[in-house]
Design a protein around this motif. Sequence first.
Motif, PDB file in Angstrom:
ATOM      1  N   ASP A  97      -1.518   7.599   9.118  1.00 47.36           N
ATOM      2  CA  ASP A  97      -0.415   7.998   9.994  1.00 47.36           C
ATOM      3  C   ASP A  97       0.689   6.942   9.984  1.00 47.36           C
ATOM      4  O   ASP A  97       1.880   7.273  10.018  1.00 47.36           O
ATOM      5  CB  ASP A  97      -0.921   8.203  11.429  1.00 47.36           C
ATOM      6  N   THR A 100       2.644   7.263   6.832  1.00 47.56           N
ATOM      7  CA  THR A 100       3.473   8.464   6.926  1.00 47.56           C
ATOM      8  C   THR A 100       4.728   8.188   7.748  1.00 47.56           C
ATOM      9  O   THR A 100       5.839   8.601   7.381  1.00 47.56           O
ATOM     10  CB  THR A 100       2.678   9.605   7.582  1.00 47.56           C
ATOM     11  N   ASN A 111       3.802   9.455  -1.486  1.00 50.56           N
ATOM     12  CA  ASN A 111       2.873  10.119  -0.588  1.00 50.56           C
ATOM     13  C   ASN A 111       1.874   9.095  -0.046  1.00 50.56           C
ATOM     14  O   ASN A 111       1.325   8.289  -0.801  1.00 50.56           O
ATOM     15  CB  ASN A 111       2.145  11.233  -1.351  1.00 50.56           C
ATOM     16  N   PRO A 112       1.628   9.092   1.277  1.00 54.00           N
ATOM     17  CA  PRO A 112       0.688   8.117   1.849  1.00 54.00           C
ATOM     18  C   PRO A 112      -0.695   8.135   1.196  1.00 54.00           C
ATOM     19  O   PRO A 112      -1.310   7.077   1.005  1.00 54.00           O
ATOM     20  CB  PRO A 112       0.617   8.537   3.321  1.00 54.00           C
TER      21      PRO A 112
END
Length: 304
Positions: A97, A100, A111-112
Motif C-alpha cells: 500500500d 502504491t 507497478n508496486p
Amino acid sequence: MNEKPVISVKNLTKRYGDVTALNQISVDIPPGVTGLIGPNGAGKTTLLMTLLGLIFPDNGHAQVLGYDVVHDSLEIRRKVGVLHERPNYPEYMEVEDYLTHVADLYETSRNPAELLEMVGLQAVGHRRIHSLSGGMLRRLGVAQALVGTPEMAFLDEPTSNLDVDGRDEIINLLGELSKKYGVHFLLSSHILTELERICDNVVFIKNGDVIGTGKTSDILSDYSHNRYRVTCSDSLRLAEALQEREEFQSIRALGTKVVTFTFEGENMARIWDNVEAICKEIKIDIDSLGKSETLDDAYREIMK
C-alpha cells in the motif's frame, strides 16, 4: 569512444555564511555505479542536495542527465530516485500500500508488485512496515527510489545499520539492478569495501574539494603500487619495528593484526624474508603477506 557523463559539474561553489561547503569543484561522472567518498563534513550531502536541485549553488554550473540543476530541478527529481540515510516511513501502513501511495505521486511509475519482486520483498507486501527487519527496510528504500522508473538513483549510506549479511544482500541487489535495468547509481558510503565491490567509478571529496576521481580499477592500481599487507600477532610492535628500516615506507598499523607498508620492488620472496626476519627478531608471529589493493589504502593516500 568516451561516454557522455551522467553528471557534469563545473566550478560549483556553495557557501553557508562563512563556511564554504563546496569550493569550485569540477567533475564528470560517467554512466554506471559511482561511489562518492569522503569524511564527515566533506561536502557530500551538500553536493547531493545541489545535484537534486534542492539547494542552489552560489557559483558554477551542474547538470544531471543533461538537465541544469537550477533551471531544470523539477525534471531532475522526476528522473532521479533518492534513498536518504534515515528515511521515515508510515509504520502501520502495509508495504505494498505504501509503494502504491508513492507511485501515485508520479506521472509514470512501476507497478508496486513489480517493485517488490525487483527488490526481493514479494513475500512481505501485506506486512506492516513496522514489522520489517533492517535489511527489509533498506530494500523498501531501494524500491521507493525506483518507483518513478528513474534513469538514476542517489543512495545515501544504503547499508547503514545492517549486519554483514544484510550489507551483502543490498550491495548484490544494487549490482543486479544496475545490470538488469540500466539504472545509474551514485552511492555515498563510508564502507569502502562495499564500494570497491560494486562501483565502476569513484569520486573522493575533502573539505568541499574533489581531490581524486577515476575508474575504481585504475584507482586501485595507482594507489596499490608497491603496497603490501601483512597479518601478524601484534601489528603495533611490527609497525614500530618497520619504522626503523628505511626500505619500509608509509607504514600503518590497522587494528591489532594488520600492517600495511610500501616497499620498492616486486620481489615477494625478498619482502617475505625481510618481514619474517623482523618478526622473529621481535618475537611475534607472521600469518600472511600479500599485495594490498583496497579502496581503504587508496583513501588514506588520497586524503593525506
